[in-house]
Design a protein around this motif. Structure first.
Motif, PDB file in Angstrom:
ATOM      1  N   VAL A   1       0.852  -1.196   0.000  1.00 57.78           N
ATOM      2  CA  VAL A   1       0.000   0.000   0.000  1.00 57.78           C
ATOM      3  C   VAL A   1       0.883   1.240   0.000  1.00 57.78           C
ATOM      4  CG1 VAL A   1      -1.783   1.241   1.261  1.00 57.78           C
ATOM      5  CG2 VAL A   1      -1.747  -1.260   1.269  1.00 57.78           C
ATOM      6  N   PRO A   2       0.702   2.158  -0.928  1.00 60.47           N
ATOM      7  CA  PRO A   2       1.557   3.366  -0.958  1.00 60.47           C
ATOM      8  C   PRO A   2       1.335   4.213   0.295  1.00 60.47           C
ATOM      9  CG  PRO A   2      -0.303   3.620  -2.442  1.00 60.47           C
ATOM     10  CD  PRO A   2      -0.322   2.195  -1.979  1.00 60.47           C
ATOM     11  N   PRO A   3       2.417   4.839   0.812  1.00 63.99           N
ATOM     12  CA  PRO A   3       2.266   5.664   2.020  1.00 63.99           C
ATOM     13  C   PRO A   3       1.433   6.918   1.749  1.00 63.99           C
ATOM     14  CG  PRO A   3       4.446   5.960   1.079  1.00 63.99           C
ATOM     15  CD  PRO A   3       3.788   4.855   0.297  1.00 63.99           C
ATOM     16  N   ARG A   4       0.793   7.406   2.802  1.00 61.86           N
ATOM     17  CA  ARG A   4       0.002   8.631   2.674  1.00 61.86           C
ATOM     18  C   ARG A   4       0.924   9.839   2.540  1.00 61.86           C
ATOM     19  NH1 ARG A   4      -3.945   8.966   7.623  1.00 61.86           N
ATOM     20  NH2 ARG A   4      -2.004   8.344   8.710  1.00 61.86           N
ATOM     21  N   PRO A   5       0.498  10.822   1.812  1.00 60.92           N
ATOM     22  CA  PRO A   5       1.333  12.029   1.666  1.00 60.92           C
ATOM     23  C   PRO A   5       1.511  12.719   3.021  1.00 60.92           C
ATOM     24  CG  PRO A   5      -0.865  12.411   0.789  1.00 60.92           C
ATOM     25  CD  PRO A   5      -0.764  10.945   1.070  1.00 60.92           C
ATOM     26  N   PRO A   6       2.583  13.482   3.202  1.00 65.98           N
ATOM     27  CA  PRO A   6       2.819  14.158   4.493  1.00 65.98           C
ATOM     28  C   PRO A   6       1.676  15.058   4.922  1.00 65.98           C
ATOM     29  CG  PRO A   6       4.788  14.220   3.128  1.00 65.98           C
ATOM     30  CD  PRO A   6       3.688  13.680   2.262  1.00 65.98           C
ATOM     31  N   SER A   7       0.973  15.669   3.941  1.00 63.00           N
ATOM     32  CA  SER A   7      -0.130  16.567   4.295  1.00 63.00           C
ATOM     33  C   SER A   7      -1.283  15.822   4.947  1.00 63.00           C
ATOM     34  CB  SER A   7      -0.612  17.307   3.049  1.00 63.00           C
ATOM     35  OG  SER A   7      -1.047  16.363   2.070  1.00 63.00           O
ATOM     36  N   ALA A   8      -1.407  14.510   4.659  1.00 64.82           N
ATOM     37  CA  ALA A   8      -2.519  13.737   5.226  1.00 64.82           C
ATOM     38  C   ALA A   8      -2.154  13.097   6.552  1.00 64.82           C
ATOM     39  CB  ALA A   8      -2.957  12.657   4.237  1.00 64.82           C
ATOM     40  N   GLN A   9      -0.873  13.190   6.954  1.00 67.02           N
ATOM     41  CA  GLN A   9      -0.453  12.602   8.209  1.00 67.02           C
ATOM     42  C   GLN A   9      -0.638  13.611   9.351  1.00 67.02           C
ATOM     43  OE1 GLN A   9       3.559  11.206   7.862  1.00 67.02           O
ATOM     44  NE2 GLN A   9       3.165  10.017   6.002  1.00 67.02           N
ATOM     45  N   SER A  10      -1.045  13.135  10.484  1.00 63.78           N
ATOM     46  CA  SER A  10      -1.260  13.988  11.662  1.00 63.78           C
ATOM     47  C   SER A  10      -0.179  13.689  12.696  1.00 63.78           C
ATOM     48  CB  SER A  10      -2.641  13.742  12.271  1.00 63.78           C
ATOM     49  OG  SER A  10      -2.764  12.392  12.672  1.00 63.78           O
ATOM     50  N   VAL A  11       0.363  14.747  13.284  1.00 67.09           N
ATOM     51  CA  VAL A  11       1.407  14.626  14.298  1.00 67.09           C
ATOM     52  C   VAL A  11       0.760  14.807  15.671  1.00 67.09           C
ATOM     53  CG1 VAL A  11       3.571  15.559  15.170  1.00 67.09           C
ATOM     54  CG2 VAL A  11       3.118  15.530  12.708  1.00 67.09           C
ATOM     55  N   LEU A  12       0.906  13.807  16.500  1.00 71.44           N
ATOM     56  CA  LEU A  12       0.336  13.881  17.838  1.00 71.44           C
ATOM     57  C   LEU A  12       1.285  14.663  18.743  1.00 71.44           C
ATOM     58  CD1 LEU A  12      -0.947  10.212  18.286  1.00 71.44           C
ATOM     59  CD2 LEU A  12      -2.256  12.248  17.614  1.00 71.44           C
ATOM     60  N   PRO A  13       0.811  15.738  19.381  1.00 66.66           N
ATOM     61  CA  PRO A  13       1.691  16.524  20.255  1.00 66.66           C
ATOM     62  C   PRO A  13       2.061  15.750  21.514  1.00 66.66           C
ATOM     63  CG  PRO A  13      -0.578  17.273  20.448  1.00 66.66           C
ATOM     64  CD  PRO A  13      -0.561  16.268  19.341  1.00 66.66           C
ATOM     65  N   LEU A  14       3.241  16.080  22.058  1.00 61.21           N
ATOM     66  CA  LEU A  14       3.700  15.457  23.288  1.00 61.21           C
ATOM     67  C   LEU A  14       2.926  16.026  24.467  1.00 61.21           C
ATOM     68  CD1 LEU A  14       5.741  13.526  24.593  1.00 61.21           C
ATOM     69  CD2 LEU A  14       7.309  15.484  24.804  1.00 61.21           C
ATOM     70  N   ARG A  15       2.388  15.158  25.280  1.00 64.08           N
ATOM     71  CA  ARG A  15       1.585  15.590  26.416  1.00 64.08           C
ATOM     72  C   ARG A  15       2.491  15.866  27.616  1.00 64.08           C
ATOM     73  NH1 ARG A  15      -2.839  16.993  23.664  1.00 64.08           N
ATOM     74  NH2 ARG A  15      -3.544  15.290  22.307  1.00 64.08           N
ATOM     75  N   HIS A  16       2.111  16.889  28.386  1.00 62.62           N
ATOM     76  CA  HIS A  16       2.851  17.262  29.590  1.00 62.62           C
ATOM     77  C   HIS A  16       1.862  17.403  30.739  1.00 62.62           C
ATOM     78  CE1 HIS A  16       6.537  18.075  27.288  1.00 62.62           C
ATOM     79  NE2 HIS A  16       5.753  18.653  26.391  1.00 62.62           N
ATOM     80  N   PRO A  17       1.437  16.312  31.339  1.00 61.82           N
ATOM     81  CA  PRO A  17       0.449  16.422  32.426  1.00 61.82           C
ATOM     82  C   PRO A  17       0.988  17.159  33.643  1.00 61.82           C
ATOM     83  CG  PRO A  17       1.316  14.180  32.262  1.00 61.82           C
ATOM     84  CD  PRO A  17       1.809  14.907  31.051  1.00 61.82           C
ATOM     85  N   GLY A  18       2.279  17.008  33.939  1.00 61.53           N
ATOM     86  CA  GLY A  18       2.843  17.710  35.084  1.00 61.53           C
ATOM     87  C   GLY A  18       2.810  19.219  34.909  1.00 61.53           C
ATOM     88  N   ARG A  19       3.047  19.665  33.678  1.00 64.13           N
ATOM     89  CA  ARG A  19       3.009  21.090  33.401  1.00 64.13           C
ATOM     90  C   ARG A  19       1.609  21.653  33.595  1.00 64.13           C
ATOM     91  NH1 ARG A  19       5.181  22.645  27.618  1.00 64.13           N
ATOM     92  NH2 ARG A  19       6.988  21.545  28.508  1.00 64.13           N
ATOM     93  N   TRP A  20       0.609  20.910  33.119  1.00 66.70           N
ATOM     94  CA  TRP A  20      -0.769  21.372  33.290  1.00 66.70           C
ATOM     95  C   TRP A  20      -1.171  21.370  34.756  1.00 66.70           C
ATOM     96  CZ3 TRP A  20      -3.156  23.911  29.652  1.00 66.70           C
ATOM     97  CH2 TRP A  20      -2.830  23.685  28.320  1.00 66.70           C
ATOM     98  N   LEU A  21      -0.699  20.383  35.519  1.00 68.54           N
ATOM     99  CA  LEU A  21      -1.012  20.337  36.944  1.00 68.54           C
ATOM    100  C   LEU A  21      -0.384  21.529  37.677  1.00 68.54           C
ATOM    101  CD1 LEU A  21      -2.211  18.859  39.377  1.00 68.54           C
ATOM    102  CD2 LEU A  21      -0.093  17.524  39.527  1.00 68.54           C
TER     103      LEU A  21
END
Length: 322
Positions: free
Chosen positions: A15-35
């Protein structure tokens, strides 16, 4: 055989890979910072609630006293004393720093002795000593040491409350400013001195046009700290009978003992305003002198706000697209 070949081709097809525009980057979570942010916001909200709802602060009386003529007159005296002392202290600090860096042993020794003495004596002691200076010397004279005097001055007429305050603060400020200026001059690369000397430039021109402008990058942040301390130290001139901002608040507090807390809040607010103005001026002066040292000039608060709003708008648009 054709069926086997078709099976092999279909099995190797990926299966051909999806183009970069269709890929989503999940941000790094910082629960300690939010707390930590939540805890800080709760503490700030509790402090604000205490300031607003506690009747002990008497905010109505605070508003009454904030711009009263007796307070603004004291504020103007504080500004006047601070301005004179800052200019004279910086000029004296430059002279003392140059003496410390001089090859003349007498100038170095006298400068070191001055800095050591005035950094050792508390400012309040210096002010009180100058205030009572007339008890030691009734007249001041200019002439030959141990010889005839050419001119005499009555010390009591010269040493007004304003003069005593400005002289005391300037003498104290010059001792600290001298070390700030000396550190700034020493921070300039030695190659700059050697290049200026190789060009045959006069010493005065080397210092005024090459060394000192570069030294200002290191001098300004430290000296602004001194200037902020000078604004607050000016409250001590109350003890030499000069009614500055703090002196006016102290005098009104003695007359109206029920308004001591709101009057202290008035003085605190005005000192915060003055030091904040100095900090803003510091930012723009540092930004101006950093043009030759940094590739990118630091953004102003307004530019930071605009950039933050653009980033927030772009983030919202990306999340809406997902």
């Amino acid at each position: 055989m054709s069926e086997d070949l078709g099976t092999v081709v279909s099995a190797d097809t990926t299966v051909p890979p999806r183009p970069p525009s269709a890929q989503s980057v999940l941000p790094l979570r910082h629960p300690g910072r939010w707390l930590a942010t939540a805890v800080v916001l709760v503490l700030v909200a509790q402090a604000a609630h205490g300031l607003v709802t506690n009747r002990f602060y008497q905010w109505d009386r605070f508003g009454y006293w904030f711009v009263r003529p007796v307070i603004t007159d004291g504020l103007f005296i504080t500004l006047e004393v601070t301005a004179y002392s800052a200019v004279l202290g910086l000029l004296g600090g430059i002279v003392l720093a140059l003496c410390r860096l001089s090859r003349n042993p007498v100038l170095r020794a006298v400068s070191w002795l001055y800095i050591w003495l005035f950094r050792s004596v508390p400012l309040i002691v210096l002010l009180l000593f100058l205030y009572n200076f007339s008890a030691l010397y009734h007249t001041l004279s200019v002439g030959v040491p141990f010889g005839p005097a050419f001119a005499r001055f009555d010390e009591s007429r010269l040493a007004t409350d304003m003069v005593v305050a400005v002289v005391g603060l300037s003498l104290n400020e010059a001792a600290y400013a001298a070390e700030v200026v000396r550190a700034g001059i020493l921070s300039v690369d030695q190659g700059q001195h050697e290049a200026a000397a190789a060009l045959g430039l006069p010493k005065r021109y080397q210092f005024a046009r090459i060394v000192f402008p570069q030294a200002l990058r290191a001098i300004i942040p430290s000296y602004v700290n001194q200037l902020i301390g000078l604004v607050k130290s000016s409250s001590l001139v109350f003890y030499v009978s000069l009614l500055d901002l703090f002196g006016s608040v102290q005098s009104m507090g003695s007359t109206y003992p029920g308004d001591i807390v709101p009057l202290l809040l008035v003085a605190t607010t005005w000192y915060v305003v003055l030091t904040s103005i100095v900090s803003v001026v510091q930012f723009y002066v540092e930004r101006y002198y950093s043009r030759g040292a940094l590739r990118t000039v630091p953004p102003t608060p307004l530019q930071k706000l605009r950039a933050g709003l653009r980033d927030l708008r772009a983030r919202v648009q990306r999340e809406a697209a997902l």
